[in-house]
Design a protein around this motif. Structure first.
Motif, PDB file in Angstrom:
ATOM      1  N   THR A   1       0.810  -1.284  -0.020  1.00 39.47           N
ATOM      2  CA  THR A   1      -0.024  -0.052  -0.022  1.00 39.47           C
ATOM      3  C   THR A   1       0.796   1.317  -0.026  1.00 39.47           C
ATOM      4  OG1 THR A   1      -1.845  -1.208   1.251  1.00 39.47           O
ATOM      5  CG2 THR A   1      -1.628   1.317   1.239  1.00 39.47           C
ATOM      6  N   ARG A   2       2.063   1.256   0.714  1.00 41.45           N
ATOM      7  CA  ARG A   2       2.909   2.259   0.877  1.00 41.45           C
ATOM      8  C   ARG A   2       3.534   2.489  -0.552  1.00 41.45           C
ATOM      9  NH1 ARG A   2       4.252   1.408   7.015  1.00 41.45           N
ATOM     10  NH2 ARG A   2       2.216   2.039   8.046  1.00 41.45           N
ATOM     11  N   ARG A   3       4.058   1.393  -0.956  1.00 37.88           N
ATOM     12  CA  ARG A   3       5.050   1.605  -1.918  1.00 37.88           C
ATOM     13  C   ARG A   3       4.631   1.503  -3.394  1.00 37.88           C
ATOM     14  NH1 ARG A   3       7.213  -0.116   2.631  1.00 37.88           N
ATOM     15  NH2 ARG A   3       9.441   0.379   3.367  1.00 37.88           N
ATOM     16  N   HIS A   4       3.567   0.710  -3.399  1.00 37.45           N
ATOM     17  CA  HIS A   4       3.025   0.246  -4.881  1.00 37.45           C
ATOM     18  C   HIS A   4       1.478   0.955  -4.856  1.00 37.45           C
ATOM     19  CE1 HIS A   4       6.662  -1.330  -6.663  1.00 37.45           C
ATOM     20  NE2 HIS A   4       6.849  -1.547  -5.684  1.00 37.45           N
ATOM     21  N   PRO A   5       1.072   1.986  -4.461  1.00 42.34           N
ATOM     22  CA  PRO A   5      -0.366   2.260  -4.377  1.00 42.34           C
ATOM     23  C   PRO A   5      -0.917   2.165  -5.900  1.00 42.34           C
ATOM     24  CG  PRO A   5       0.788   4.207  -3.947  1.00 42.34           C
ATOM     25  CD  PRO A   5       1.737   3.214  -3.918  1.00 42.34           C
ATOM     26  N   GLY A   6      -1.942   1.556  -6.035  1.00 44.00           N
ATOM     27  CA  GLY A   6      -2.518   1.975  -7.626  1.00 44.00           C
ATOM     28  C   GLY A   6      -1.868   0.703  -8.696  1.00 44.00           C
ATOM     29  N   THR A   7      -0.825   0.056  -8.374  1.00 43.57           N
ATOM     30  CA  THR A   7      -0.275  -0.888  -9.057  1.00 43.57           C
ATOM     31  C   THR A   7      -1.276  -2.357  -9.210  1.00 43.57           C
ATOM     32  OG1 THR A   7       1.717   0.153  -8.614  1.00 43.57           O
ATOM     33  CG2 THR A   7       1.693  -2.069  -9.585  1.00 43.57           C
ATOM     34  N   ARG A   8      -1.319  -2.777 -10.155  1.00 42.30           N
ATOM     35  CA  ARG A   8      -2.141  -4.117 -10.120  1.00 42.30           C
ATOM     36  C   ARG A   8      -1.420  -5.061  -9.460  1.00 42.30           C
ATOM     37  NH1 ARG A   8      -1.558  -5.911 -16.443  1.00 42.30           N
ATOM     38  NH2 ARG A   8       0.760  -5.670 -16.550  1.00 42.30           N
ATOM     39  N   TYR A   9      -2.036  -6.123  -8.965  1.00 40.90           N
ATOM     40  CA  TYR A   9      -1.042  -7.010  -8.350  1.00 40.90           C
ATOM     41  C   TYR A   9      -2.060  -8.514  -8.588  1.00 40.90           C
ATOM     42  CZ  TYR A   9      -5.212  -7.033  -4.977  1.00 40.90           C
ATOM     43  OH  TYR A   9      -6.483  -6.932  -4.264  1.00 40.90           O
ATOM     44  N   ALA A  10      -1.097  -9.482  -8.198  1.00 36.99           N
ATOM     45  CA  ALA A  10      -1.487 -11.031  -8.314  1.00 36.99           C
ATOM     46  C   ALA A  10      -0.920 -11.463  -6.962  1.00 36.99           C
ATOM     47  CB  ALA A  10      -1.072 -11.647  -9.648  1.00 36.99           C
ATOM     48  N   ILE A  11      -2.001 -12.148  -6.535  1.00 38.57           N
ATOM     49  CA  ILE A  11      -1.525 -12.934  -5.087  1.00 38.57           C
ATOM     50  C   ILE A  11      -1.623 -14.542  -5.704  1.00 38.57           C
ATOM     51  CG2 ILE A  11      -2.274 -13.632  -2.807  1.00 38.57           C
ATOM     52  CD1 ILE A  11      -3.840 -10.718  -2.698  1.00 38.57           C
TER      53      ILE A  11
END
Length: 226
Positions: free
Chosen positions: A127-137
């Protein structure tokens, strides 16, 4: 993209979070508590042995079919790792699901390893370093615990307040699935998870995100305060 299985193709440029609750990344979290400097994650025990031949100062941890190979220093066990003296030592880790799944991802925006032990720290780091970046878990196993952890992490990333009790219940259910699978094996091939399960269920025992640096044939995890 949100929660996917281990073999899913993740597009380059996503934040990739690889989940292994029972037991690889719980073991990794405990290893960092015990003073490990970093952990080189490799896709196979053979790769682990090869890496140690090149770096004999490193300790070797991992499993084949859940059991510690005879030439490894440690198994894939957080309970075992909790008594290890690792101050200033680097590790190599090779596991069937977790480290193999981690090594698949070559071009992420960021690559992290997660278990229930550091799920909150992982959410805060992203949340702090990549806000708004798409992610895959990425769930590396097919049993309930990884899906429960992935669901919990996804909820945190969406700003929700998920239930810890539901996460722990999912881990316990996953451990029961593992136990039923091991019960079908000969006695020599069975793994007793009873000592490891309390560590696997200890939600947010660690305040560290486990951040991966992608190498040619491995991923190096370092602990980063969230």
């Amino acid at each position: 993209m949100s929660i996917v299985d281990r073999d899913a193709e993740v597009p380059p440029g996503a934040v990739v979070v690889v989940v292994d609750v029972i037991r690889a990344f719980t073991t990794a979290a405990v290893a960092f508590e015990r003073g490990a400097t970093d952990i080189v994650c490799v896709p196979s025990v053979e790769a682990g042995r090869a890496f140690r031949r090149a770096h004999p100062d490193r300790l070797l941890a991992g499993e084949t079919s859940g059991l510690r190979p005879a030439d490894f220093d440690f198994g894939n066990s957080p309970a075992e790792m909790a008594t290890a003296r690792l101050d200033g030592r680097g590790l190599i880790q090779a596991t069937t699901n977790g480290t193999r799944g981690l090594a698949r991802h070559r071009n992420p925006a960021a690559l992290l390893a997660v278990s229930a032990a550091n799920v909150g720290a992982t959410a805060r780091w992203i949340t702090r370093r990549h806000p708004g970046t798409r992610y895959a878990i990425v769930c590396t196993g097919s049993t309930a615990e990884d899906r429960a952890c992935a669901t919990y992490l996804s909820a945190l990333l969406h700003g929700a307040d998920p239930s810890r009790a539901d996460l722990v219940a999912g881990i316990v259910a996953g451990a029961a699935e593992h136990a039923r699978s091991y019960a079908r094996k000969p006695a020599s091939g069975r793994v007793d998870l009873s000592g490891d399960l309390p560590y696997c269920c200890d939600v947010d025992r660690s305040g560290l995100a486990l951040v991966g640096a992608v190498g040619a044939d491995h991923v190096t995890l370092t602990p980063v305060p969230a």
